[in-house]
Design an enzyme around this catalytic site. Structure first.
Site, mmCIF file in Angstrom:
data_model
loop_
_atom_site.group_PDB
_atom_site.id
_atom_site.type_symbol
_atom_site.label_atom_id
_atom_site.label_comp_id
_atom_site.label_asym_id
_atom_site.label_seq_id
_atom_site.Cartn_x
_atom_site.Cartn_y
_atom_site.Cartn_z
ATOM 1 N N TYR A 1 12.875 31.551 5.855
ATOM 2 C CA TYR A 1 11.608 32.229 6.148
ATOM 3 C C TYR A 1 11.468 32.536 7.636
ATOM 4 C CZ TYR A 1 9.632 31.250 1.505
ATOM 5 O OH TYR A 1 9.364 31.207 0.171
ATOM 6 N N MET B 1 9.021 25.003 1.000
ATOM 7 C CA MET B 1 8.304 24.062 0.140
ATOM 8 C C MET B 1 9.271 23.238 -0.718
ATOM 9 S SD MET B 1 5.345 24.725 -2.706
ATOM 10 C CE MET B 1 4.276 25.600 -1.578
ATOM 11 N N ARG C 1 -10.469 -0.145 14.995
ATOM 12 C CA ARG C 1 -10.281 0.680 13.809
ATOM 13 C C ARG C 1 -11.267 0.206 12.742
ATOM 14 N NH1 ARG C 1 -4.332 1.071 11.064
ATOM 15 N NH2 ARG C 1 -4.925 -0.972 10.250
ATOM 16 N N LYS D 1 0.840 -1.210 0.000
ATOM 17 C CA LYS D 1 0.000 0.000 0.000
ATOM 18 C C LYS D 1 0.879 1.265 0.000
ATOM 19 C CE LYS D 1 -0.363 -0.215 5.057
ATOM 20 N NZ LYS D 1 -1.168 -0.777 6.161
HETATM 21 C C1 LIG Z 1 -0.327 -1.709 6.923
HETATM 22 C C2 LIG Z 1 -0.826 -3.002 7.450
HETATM 23 C C3 LIG Z 1 0.055 -4.083 7.689
HETATM 24 C C4 LIG Z 1 1.557 -3.962 7.582
HETATM 25 O O1 LIG Z 1 2.084 -3.585 8.841
HETATM 26 P P1 LIG Z 1 3.666 -3.449 9.044
HETATM 27 O O2 LIG Z 1 3.791 -2.988 10.456
HETATM 28 O O3 LIG Z 1 4.122 -2.411 8.075
HETATM 29 O O4 LIG Z 1 4.271 -4.778 8.790
HETATM 30 C C5 LIG Z 1 -0.505 -5.305 8.026
HETATM 31 N N1 LIG Z 1 -1.845 -5.452 8.187
HETATM 32 C C6 LIG Z 1 -2.701 -4.418 8.025
HETATM 33 C C7 LIG Z 1 -4.159 -4.634 8.249
HETATM 34 C C8 LIG Z 1 -2.233 -3.152 7.674
HETATM 35 O O5 LIG Z 1 -3.084 -2.140 7.537
#
Ligand SMILES: *Cc1c(COP(=O)(O)O)cnc(C)c1O
Length: 368
Positions: free
Chosen positions: A264, A313, A136, A38
């Site tokens: 700045y 920036m 979550r 991701k």
């Molecule tokens: C992002 C994520 C992971 C990966 O976690 P790491 O700590 O980067 O290994 C695994 N499971 C879920 C559900 C996640 O959202």
């Protein structure tokens, strides 16, 4: 290496392979491995990372959002892709691209099943997410009966896995909490098997989970940060290799007189004679303002130089007093000899954040 000439994020696929083999060595050979790609593979280069993981025979990939999965399919990735956080508006493209949704709430389950029915799907693979304490996303244990009732007597989709996520897998002080999450998940899994009449495969561990709770690897693990070279623990970090190395160059060098200011809002004021260098990298490239004001180091020829004043920036200024360097010389922001975890730590954040922050404006160079 040739002169880099501009800000460049190097992505080392041999480091990725090394990290993958290390993480695999921590789990049973039969345990499946899901590579989390991701957020552009934690800010690196999603397609080349995914291709490498596919060539290393990882079992699964995971993305957060459907569009990330579509990008991978368009790049020719064939292995299964779990979409961790889909919305109903994405179901069409998930189905069309053979992505596999995480179903995490009654609303999402109902709406996905409705879509699946309308499209006359058969046994479309879905993954059910359970909340065991992170609060979550996910169904509660008490939702198992509801899930069963929704799925009963229909074959549009098939639950191929159930999963949950640890809230504090890296925190040894939360061992008891993590153990409770694991036993709750085991209980859910028994109920699911019993109600559905088959056993979806199970997964719960992220990178730190693999290190700290290998007994809970079930049939698959999900690793992100570890693949990219960080393990939320100095001992683990020592075994891993950073995949991403961010370098830039010195654009211009200035001599600063006592009591002059730099940048700045005149945020830096010199006490004596200083030499500063301006670098072509700023908050629009992902180096946030929290890294300014003398908290964070970069390095030049192995020597540390503080980021001073306000991050702009498109630029940062560093103090190079006493460092032998010239305009055009290379500057290491983080990577192999200077970890992203330390860089992030200087501004009270974590490797995950700085890695994923590096914006698309920074050139990527993939090495193997
Ligand atoms: C992002 C994520 C992971 C990966 O976690 P790491 O700590 O980067 O290994 C695994 N499971 C879920 C559900 C996640 O959202």
């Amino acid at each position: 290496m040739d002169k880099i000439g501009e800000s460049t994020l190097f992505i080392d696929l041999s480091a990725l392979e090394h990290n993958y083999r290390y993480l695999k060595s921590k789990i049973a050979p039969e345990t499946k491995f899901l590579a989390v790609v991701k957020a552009f593979a934690y800010g690196s280069d999603m397609v080349s990372i995914a291709k490498k993981m596919e060539s290393l025979e990882a079992d699964y990939l995971a993305v957060a959002y459907a569009k990330e999965g579509v990008l991978l399919r368009n790049a020719g990735i064939k292995i299964p892709i779990l979409v961790l956080h889909p919305q109903p508006i994405n179901f069409g493209e998930i189905i069309d691209n053979n992505l596999e949704p995480s179903l995490y709430s009654p609303k999402i389950l109902r709406e996905f099943l409705a879509e699946a029915k309308q499209r006359q799907l058969a046994n479309f693979p879905v993954h059910i997410k359970f909340n065991t304490g992170l609060n979550r996303l996910g169904f509660w244990e008490s939702d198992v009966a509801f899930i069963h009732q929704q799925l009963q007597g229909r074959n549009e989709s098939k639950v191929i896995s159930i999963f949950s996520h640890l809230a504090a897998s890296e925190d040894k002080n939360e061992k008891e909490f993590s153990q409770t999450q694991i036993s709750t998940f085991e209980k859910i899994s028994k109920e699911i098997d019993q109600k559905l009449g088959y056993s979806p495969f199970r997964h719960m561990l992220n990178t730190s989970g693999i290190i700290n709770y290998p007994q809970a690897q079930f049939e698959m693990v999900r690793s992100g940060i570890g693949l990219y070279g960080y393990g939320n623990d100095a001992k683990v970090d020592a075994q891993l290799k950073p995949v991403a190395t961010l370098k830039t160059v010195i654009s211009q060098i200035h001599k600063i007189e006592p009591h002059e200011s730099v940048g700045y809002n005149r945020a830096y004021k010199s006490e004596g004679y200083r030499i500063t260098a301006t670098l072509p990298l700023g908050h629009a490239d992902g180096i946030g303002r929290q890294y300014g004001s003398g908290k964070t180091y970069v390095s030049i020829n192995g020597k540390k130089a503080l980021i001073i004043g306000n991050v702009c920036m498109d630029m940062i200024m560093i103090d190079i007093t006493g460092i032998d360097c010239k305009e055009g010389d290379e500057v290491l922001i983080f990577g192999e000899e200077s970890s992203a975890e330390d860089f992030a730590g200087s501004a009270n954040t974590i490797s995950y954040e700085i890695l994923t922050a590096i914006s698309s404006r920074v050139k990527r160079v993939v090495t193997s």
